[in-house]
Enzyme design. Sequence first.
Site, mmCIF file in Angstrom:
data_model
loop_
_atom_site.group_PDB
_atom_site.id
_atom_site.type_symbol
_atom_site.label_atom_id
_atom_site.label_comp_id
_atom_site.label_asym_id
_atom_site.label_seq_id
_atom_site.Cartn_x
_atom_site.Cartn_y
_atom_site.Cartn_z
ATOM 1 N N LYS A 37 0.819 -1.212 0.000
ATOM 2 C CA LYS A 37 0.000 0.000 0.000
ATOM 3 C C LYS A 37 0.855 1.264 0.000
ATOM 4 O O LYS A 37 0.560 2.244 0.676
ATOM 5 C CB LYS A 37 -0.947 -0.009 1.213
ATOM 6 C CG LYS A 37 -1.893 -1.194 1.203
ATOM 7 C CD LYS A 37 -2.857 -1.147 2.361
ATOM 8 C CE LYS A 37 -3.796 -2.318 2.426
ATOM 9 N NZ LYS A 37 -4.390 -2.752 1.198
ATOM 10 N N CYS A 38 1.907 1.232 -0.797
ATOM 11 C CA CYS A 38 2.900 2.317 -0.849
ATOM 12 C C CYS A 38 2.829 2.992 -2.211
ATOM 13 O O CYS A 38 2.427 2.379 -3.201
ATOM 14 C CB CYS A 38 4.285 1.697 -0.636
ATOM 15 S SG CYS A 38 5.677 2.813 -0.808
ATOM 16 N N GLY A 39 3.245 4.238 -2.264
ATOM 17 C CA GLY A 39 3.318 4.937 -3.534
ATOM 18 C C GLY A 39 4.271 4.258 -4.519
ATOM 19 O O GLY A 39 4.152 4.434 -5.728
ATOM 20 N N PHE A 40 5.196 3.466 -4.007
ATOM 21 C CA PHE A 40 6.162 2.755 -4.856
ATOM 22 C C PHE A 40 5.720 1.328 -5.187
ATOM 23 O O PHE A 40 6.439 0.593 -5.863
ATOM 24 C CB PHE A 40 7.536 2.708 -4.180
ATOM 25 C CG PHE A 40 8.167 4.063 -3.992
ATOM 26 C CD1 PHE A 40 8.553 4.829 -5.083
ATOM 27 C CD2 PHE A 40 8.366 4.576 -2.719
ATOM 28 C CE1 PHE A 40 9.132 6.078 -4.919
ATOM 29 C CE2 PHE A 40 8.950 5.828 -2.536
ATOM 30 C CZ PHE A 40 9.324 6.578 -3.638
ATOM 31 N N THR A 41 4.542 0.916 -4.716
ATOM 32 C CA THR A 41 4.076 -0.463 -4.917
ATOM 33 C C THR A 41 4.070 -0.851 -6.386
ATOM 34 O O THR A 41 4.331 -2.003 -6.732
ATOM 35 C CB THR A 41 2.682 -0.662 -4.274
ATOM 36 O OG1 THR A 41 2.800 -0.435 -2.865
ATOM 37 C CG2 THR A 41 2.149 -2.061 -4.503
#
Length: 162
Positions: A37-41
């Site tokens: 659930k990360c911006g980098f996912t």
Amino acid sequence: MATPNFFALSAKDKKHEEISMKQFEGKVVLVVNVASKCGFTKQYAGLEELYKKYKDQGFVIIGFPCNQFGGQEPGDNDEIESFCQVNFGVTFPLMDKVDVNGDNEDPVYTYLKSQKKSLMMARIKWNFEKFLIAKDGTVYERYASTTAPESIAKDVEKLLKA
């Protein structure tokens, strides 16, 4: 006693069983702390592409899920694996969820951080930091979360040819 190289380490797999990194000896390894659930996912897609491109040449990616940054990996190992497969077609190995900083950090990360500091700091700053390990078990490079997986390809190729 100091750890001689990455392949002397072990870690728990997604089934909580201890596995030796020695099984990857002679391969080029990319270790990444991952989160769903990360911006980098979305980097999962690029990592999988990199893995598929080079795995038959002796390259492996090992994902270590981590919930230490903004609670961005809340699921259990089965939920994480399912998310990665359904959304990104991930086939590279995912390990047990770990801490990468602090009192309970996984020994793999203690070792990796001791070998390559980032801006003179050992701490992992966020999800999707990457460590590239050469065939001899030495840590070749550390990449920031913002480093796109495809930009690492040239280093992977260099180490595979070495």
